[in-house]
Motif scaffolding. Structure first.
Motif, PDB file in Angstrom:
ATOM      1  N   THR A 152       0.835  -1.182   0.117  1.00 41.54           N
ATOM      2  CA  THR A 152       0.177   0.225   0.036  1.00 41.54           C
ATOM      3  C   THR A 152       0.874   1.112   0.074  1.00 41.54           C
ATOM      4  N   MET A 153       0.715   2.319  -1.003  1.00 39.46           N
ATOM      5  CA  MET A 153       1.263   3.340  -1.154  1.00 39.46           C
ATOM      6  C   MET A 153       0.648   4.693  -1.091  1.00 39.46           C
ATOM      7  N   CYS A 154       0.680   5.612  -0.083  1.00 37.08           N
ATOM      8  CA  CYS A 154      -0.078   6.618   0.079  1.00 37.08           C
ATOM      9  C   CYS A 154       0.852   7.951  -0.343  1.00 37.08           C
ATOM     10  N   LYS A 155       0.233   8.602  -1.495  1.00 37.26           N
ATOM     11  CA  LYS A 155       0.822   9.783  -2.060  1.00 37.26           C
ATOM     12  C   LYS A 155       0.206  11.199  -1.936  1.00 37.26           C
ATOM     13  N   ASP A 156       0.950  12.045  -1.973  1.00 31.24           N
ATOM     14  CA  ASP A 156       0.461  13.586  -2.005  1.00 31.24           C
ATOM     15  C   ASP A 156       0.823  14.380  -3.250  1.00 31.24           C
ATOM     16  N   VAL A 157      -0.062  14.737  -4.070  1.00 31.80           N
ATOM     17  CA  VAL A 157       0.387  15.451  -5.252  1.00 31.80           C
ATOM     18  C   VAL A 157      -0.244  17.016  -5.227  1.00 31.80           C
ATOM     19  N   GLN A 158       0.557  17.937  -5.342  1.00 31.31           N
ATOM     20  CA  GLN A 158       0.081  19.518  -5.411  1.00 31.31           C
ATOM     21  C   GLN A 158       0.393  20.061  -6.627  1.00 31.31           C
ATOM     22  N   VAL A 159      -0.426  20.929  -7.285  1.00 28.31           N
ATOM     23  CA  VAL A 159       0.107  21.894  -8.282  1.00 28.31           C
ATOM     24  C   VAL A 159       0.297  23.059  -7.696  1.00 28.31           C
TER      25      VAL A 159
END
Length: 365
Positions: A152-159
């Motif tokens: 399980t991989m948790c990711k944070d994506v911001q512009v």
């Protein structure tokens, strides 16, 4: 004392144009090194107990921006479909009666590909990172010299874009140049990317809900372009969280189904009896529809991965019914190009089912 009156200020900051959190969970088949596999077989032949662990290798997390194309969604102008690749290295170690097996400490790469709709105007950049990785070795699913890792991989994506803002959150420009005797060239005022106000920041949800079930269940699975299949029974793990803390981004749905091989589904495909196992992870949610404090419906999209197959995008529709006592229910339909799944759970038939639905207090307009 030098006076320090309060007045308008201009600050240079990193502005967030869009922000999502993504979760991937998948089972990856990994090759066991030849020396390690031989040691495992010898230990088992002698009646020893084999165990295994897996963990993230520190410092190996990475994220790559692949590309972006227009989303062409009329309700969200300026949206882009952004492709990202996430990578991490996992260390696997086998033990014999609790002691490390020689040659059985090795590292394997694990990667996930994601497509996500973002407000990504020209002039902004993608800032993505992995903030949590969990791994388990599924020893009961060793296939010859292959072992299955549940990752399980948790990711944070911001512009983001660097901009200049007034404290009251307006764009600001440079002050006029103070002339030195003769007039000089005046640079134009810089322009910053415009916000996408239609979908970020998001409105609070009107309601929130959760459902959880783990146990044996009979579901409907139809495969292929001819939608061949029917009911099948196996181990179902379903976890749903919609608008956690009344925020749409705090939503997730994860489904893992392991088929009990046998004469299911019915009717059986003529060529063979195929395993119907799959995983599903929701990636995008629309605003839920709320019916009092007992029922919640929400639609969205996600990724469904059949056993031994290729991940494919799918639409989902879930209904949560919180009717106490003893009448909770969940209905989930996952509709992909070549795989359709229908899951209907009731507390009467599935005693371990738990469903909660409640109101949200929205901020005043």
């Amino acid at each position: 004392m030098v006076p320090n009156p309060i007045g308008p200020e201009c600050i240079r900051v990193t502005k967030v144009y869009d922000w999502v959190v993504l979760t991937n969970r998948d089972r990856n088949k990994v090759q066991i090194p030849e020396e390690c596999f031989a040691a495992i077989e010898d230990a088992r032949h002698d009646g020893n107990t084999i165990t295994a662990t897996c963990s993230e290798v520190v410092g190996t997390r990475s994220c790559d921006f692949i590309g972006a194309i227009p989303a062409n969604i009329p309700s969200v102008p300026g949206a882009q479909i952004v492709s990202l690749a996430f990578h991490v290295h996992i260390r696997v170690q086998f033990f014999c009666n609790g002691e490390p097996l020689p040659g059985c400490n090795f590292v394997v790469p694990v990667s996930f590909m994601d497509e996500v709709i973002l407000c990504f105007p020209e002039g902004t950049e993608i800032n993505c990172n992995i903030f949590d990785v969990q791994c388990t070795v599924v020893l009961n699913q060793m296939l010859g010299d292959m072992v299955v890792l549940d990752v399980t991989m948790c990711k944070d994506v911001q512009v983001e874009a660097e901009v200049k803002l007034e404290v009251e959150a307006k764009f600001c420009g440079p002050r006029p140049v103070i002339p030195i005797q003769e007039d000089g060239f005046v640079c134009p005022t810089p322009r910053f990317p415009q916000q996408c106000p239609t979908f970020f920041p998001t409105l609070n949800c009107n309601c929130q809900g959760a459902a959880d079930f783990s146990g044996e269940a009979t579901i409907t699975v139809r495969e292929g372009f001819n939608q061949i299949g029917g009911s099948t029974t196996g181990q179902l793990d379903l976890s749903a969280l919609v608008c956690d803390q009344c925020t749409l981004s705090g939503s997730r749905i994860q489904v893992t189904y392991i088929d009990t091989l046998g004469p299911t589904p019915t009717p059986t495909p003529s060529e063979s009896e195929l395993e119907q196992s799959f995983t599903f992870t929701a990636t995008d949610f629309l605003q839920p529809e709320c019916f009092g404090t007992t029922r919640l419906e929400v639609r969205g999209t996600g990724v469904i991965t059949p056993a031994g197959g290729t991940p494919e995008n799918a639409d989902f529709f879930i209904t949560l019914n919180d009717i106490d006592p003893g009448s909770d229910s969940v209905s989930l339909t996952i509709d992909g190009p070549t795989l359709t799944v229908v899951i209907d759970l009731t507390e009467l038939i599935h005693p371990g089912l738990e469903v909660e639905v409640g109101d949200c207090d929205r901020f005043p307009v």
